[in-house]
Design a protein around this motif. Structure first.
Motif, mmCIF file in Angstrom:
data_model
loop_
_atom_site.group_PDB
_atom_site.id
_atom_site.type_symbol
_atom_site.label_atom_id
_atom_site.label_comp_id
_atom_site.label_asym_id
_atom_site.label_seq_id
_atom_site.Cartn_x
_atom_site.Cartn_y
_atom_site.Cartn_z
ATOM 1 N N PHE A 62 17.486 8.941 1.287
ATOM 2 C CA PHE A 62 16.257 8.036 1.527
ATOM 3 C C PHE A 62 14.873 8.802 1.117
ATOM 4 O O PHE A 62 14.100 7.818 0.805
ATOM 5 N N ASN A 63 14.977 9.599 2.146
ATOM 6 C CA ASN A 63 13.275 9.983 1.940
ATOM 7 C C ASN A 63 12.816 10.291 1.004
ATOM 8 O O ASN A 63 10.945 10.220 0.121
ATOM 9 N N ILE A 82 12.206 2.933 -10.542
ATOM 10 C CA ILE A 82 12.138 3.852 -10.694
ATOM 11 C C ILE A 82 13.992 3.996 -10.173
ATOM 12 O O ILE A 82 14.417 3.354 -9.955
ATOM 13 N N LYS A 128 20.212 10.639 3.802
ATOM 14 C CA LYS A 128 18.471 10.724 4.586
ATOM 15 C C LYS A 128 17.814 11.472 3.788
ATOM 16 O O LYS A 128 16.120 10.646 3.258
ATOM 17 N N LEU A 186 13.297 8.359 -2.378
ATOM 18 C CA LEU A 186 13.060 7.076 -2.844
ATOM 19 C C LEU A 186 11.587 6.935 -1.883
ATOM 20 O O LEU A 186 11.413 6.682 -2.750
ATOM 21 N N ALA A 187 11.935 6.803 -0.655
ATOM 22 C CA ALA A 187 9.837 6.533 -0.046
ATOM 23 C C ALA A 187 8.994 7.186 -0.700
ATOM 24 O O ALA A 187 8.612 7.034 -1.389
ATOM 25 N N TYR A 234 18.297 3.202 7.275
ATOM 26 C CA TYR A 234 17.962 3.188 5.785
ATOM 27 C C TYR A 234 17.333 1.929 5.464
ATOM 28 O O TYR A 234 17.561 1.351 4.627
ATOM 29 N N HIS A 269 4.920 6.014 -6.733
ATOM 30 C CA HIS A 269 4.185 4.970 -8.320
ATOM 31 C C HIS A 269 3.210 4.459 -7.731
ATOM 32 O O HIS A 269 2.410 3.592 -8.055
ATOM 33 N N LEU A 270 3.297 3.845 -6.200
ATOM 34 C CA LEU A 270 2.157 3.306 -5.705
ATOM 35 C C LEU A 270 0.564 3.492 -5.955
ATOM 36 O O LEU A 270 0.028 2.894 -6.156
ATOM 37 N N ALA A 310 9.149 8.569 -3.586
ATOM 38 C CA ALA A 310 8.383 8.294 -4.884
ATOM 39 C C ALA A 310 8.120 7.251 -5.191
ATOM 40 O O ALA A 310 7.453 6.688 -5.749
ATOM 41 N N ILE A 311 8.529 5.931 -4.583
ATOM 42 C CA ILE A 311 7.790 4.796 -3.945
ATOM 43 C C ILE A 311 6.327 5.101 -4.179
ATOM 44 O O ILE A 311 5.638 4.240 -4.924
ATOM 45 N N ASN A 312 6.008 5.879 -3.220
ATOM 46 C CA ASN A 312 4.652 5.773 -3.376
ATOM 47 C C ASN A 312 3.922 6.383 -3.905
ATOM 48 O O ASN A 312 2.984 5.718 -3.598
ATOM 49 N N ASP A 344 1.244 -1.154 -0.314
ATOM 50 C CA ASP A 344 -0.223 -0.468 -0.307
ATOM 51 C C ASP A 344 0.694 1.009 0.090
ATOM 52 O O ASP A 344 0.255 2.360 -0.630
ATOM 53 N N ARG A 394 -0.941 3.608 -9.377
ATOM 54 C CA ARG A 394 -1.114 2.212 -9.764
ATOM 55 C C ARG A 394 -2.226 2.313 -9.338
ATOM 56 O O ARG A 394 -2.892 1.506 -10.027
ATOM 57 N N GLU A 395 -3.283 3.044 -8.611
ATOM 58 C CA GLU A 395 -4.435 2.963 -8.319
ATOM 59 C C GLU A 395 -5.926 2.398 -9.273
ATOM 60 O O GLU A 395 -5.329 4.296 -9.884
ATOM 61 N N PRO A 423 9.714 5.737 5.786
ATOM 62 C CA PRO A 423 10.875 5.603 6.371
ATOM 63 C C PRO A 423 11.431 5.092 7.491
ATOM 64 O O PRO A 423 10.505 5.903 8.671
ATOM 65 N N VAL A 461 5.170 2.962 1.846
ATOM 66 C CA VAL A 461 6.082 2.761 2.519
ATOM 67 C C VAL A 461 6.127 4.080 3.502
ATOM 68 O O VAL A 461 6.189 4.464 3.082
ATOM 69 N N LEU A 477 12.814 0.678 4.721
ATOM 70 C CA LEU A 477 11.593 1.310 4.737
ATOM 71 C C LEU A 477 10.661 0.164 5.687
ATOM 72 O O LEU A 477 11.004 -1.083 5.201
ATOM 73 N N LEU A 510 9.843 -1.429 -9.325
ATOM 74 C CA LEU A 510 8.229 -0.189 -9.529
ATOM 75 C C LEU A 510 8.933 0.447 -11.068
ATOM 76 O O LEU A 510 8.922 1.766 -11.255
#
Lengths: 146, 135
Positions: free
Chosen positions: B120-121, A145, B117, B123-124, A117, B130-131, B126-128, A109, B134-135, A113, A111, A119, A143
């Motif tokens: 990384f945030n 990315i 950091k 990336l999180a 590092y 993309h998700l 970007a993943i969200n 659904d 998808r919906e 952080p 992610v 998730l 995905l």
């Protein structure tokens, strides 16, 4: 090749009909993709063996040399090792997210952080699993990315 | 090895560039020529590589908290860094050098941590996104 998509909320599951004039490699590839997503895995619960559709599995976790298949509400024990299941589910929506877990990305659904590092993967049934930093690339690849 | 470089190359480049720049600025400000600059730069590159590799190996160890991971990482890297730098003749072990170089190390460690950091945030996020698409 034309692609027609039709939404029908009355259906219990999606139906894929393929109409073709010539059965060629493209059609074969589409069929392979659909069939790959219909993989069934054997899981044991309360002494009974069940055949579980891979599409119903949220994630698979290895604990103490046993693999456990987690569906929305139930847990089944699989006899096979995690790497065997991972190979069976190659080219599907399942990807390895840490040393002991394979996640079905269809049920991811969101992610969040975490420190160090990692998730936290929030699944559609409310469960949470950890995506470790060393397996992050699998999620990015899936995905698409960069 | 491929994973090590893909995860750490940009951070190593940042740290290495910062160290070279600091050394150049120091040499310039003190009007002291930087002797054997090429050899020094190569030694610095080797040192940075070793320290990041230690950090990479440490990331595979299980820690109860992020603080425990950072304390372990900093301790191991400082000890290994000073030992290696001394062996390579990059500086002599005395209180002043330890304090100054320790300060530079902590500053670069903190900056690298903040950059990572932030990425990384992102990336999180970007993943969200993309998700969500998808919906």
């Amino acid at each position: 090749m034309k692609l027609n998509l039709q939404e029908d909320k009355s259906l219990k599951e999606a139906i894929i009909d393929i109409t073709y004039n010539v059965f060629d490699r493209r059609i074969q590839r589409v069929i392979e993709i659909v069939e790959t997503n219909n993989i069934q895995l054997k899981g044991e619960k309360d002494g009974h063996i069940h055949l579980i559709n891979s599409q119903d599995i949220y994630y698979i976790e290895s604990v103490d040399n046993s693999s456990f298949l987690y569906t929305e509400l139930e847990v089944f024990e699989a006899k096979e090792k995690l790497y065997v299941l991972e190979n069976k589910l190659e080219e599907t929506s399942f990807i390895r997210i840490n040393k002991s877990t394979i996640l079905n990305m269809d049920y991811l659904d969101s992610v969040s952080p975490l420190p160090n590092y990692r998730l936290e993967a929030n699944l559609k049934n409310g469960e949470k699993v950890i995506i470790s930093r060393h397996y992050m690339k699998n999620v990015k690849q899936y995905l698409k990315i960069s | 090895m491929k994973n090590f470089f893909s995860e750490n190359l940009s951070s190593m480049t940042f740290v290495f560039s910062s160290i070279v720049l600091l050394n150049a600025l120091l040499s310039f400000s003190q009007s002291v020529p930087w002797e054997n600059a090429s050899l020094s730069i190569l030694k610095m590159a080797g040192l940075v590589l070793v320290l990041f590799f230690l950090g990479y190996v440490g990331s595979y160890l299980p820690f109860h908290s992020a603080s425990a991971y950072h304390i372990f990482n900093i301790t191991i890297q400082l000890i290994a860094g000073f030992a290696l730098a001394s062996l390579l003749g990059m500086f002599s072990i005395n209180v002043e050098n330890l304090i100054v170089n320790g300060f530079v190390y902590i500053l670069l460690y903190y900056l690298t941590y903040r950059i990572r950091k932030h990425r990384f945030n992102q990336l999180a996020q970007a993943i969200n996104e993309h998700l969500g698409k998808r919906e």
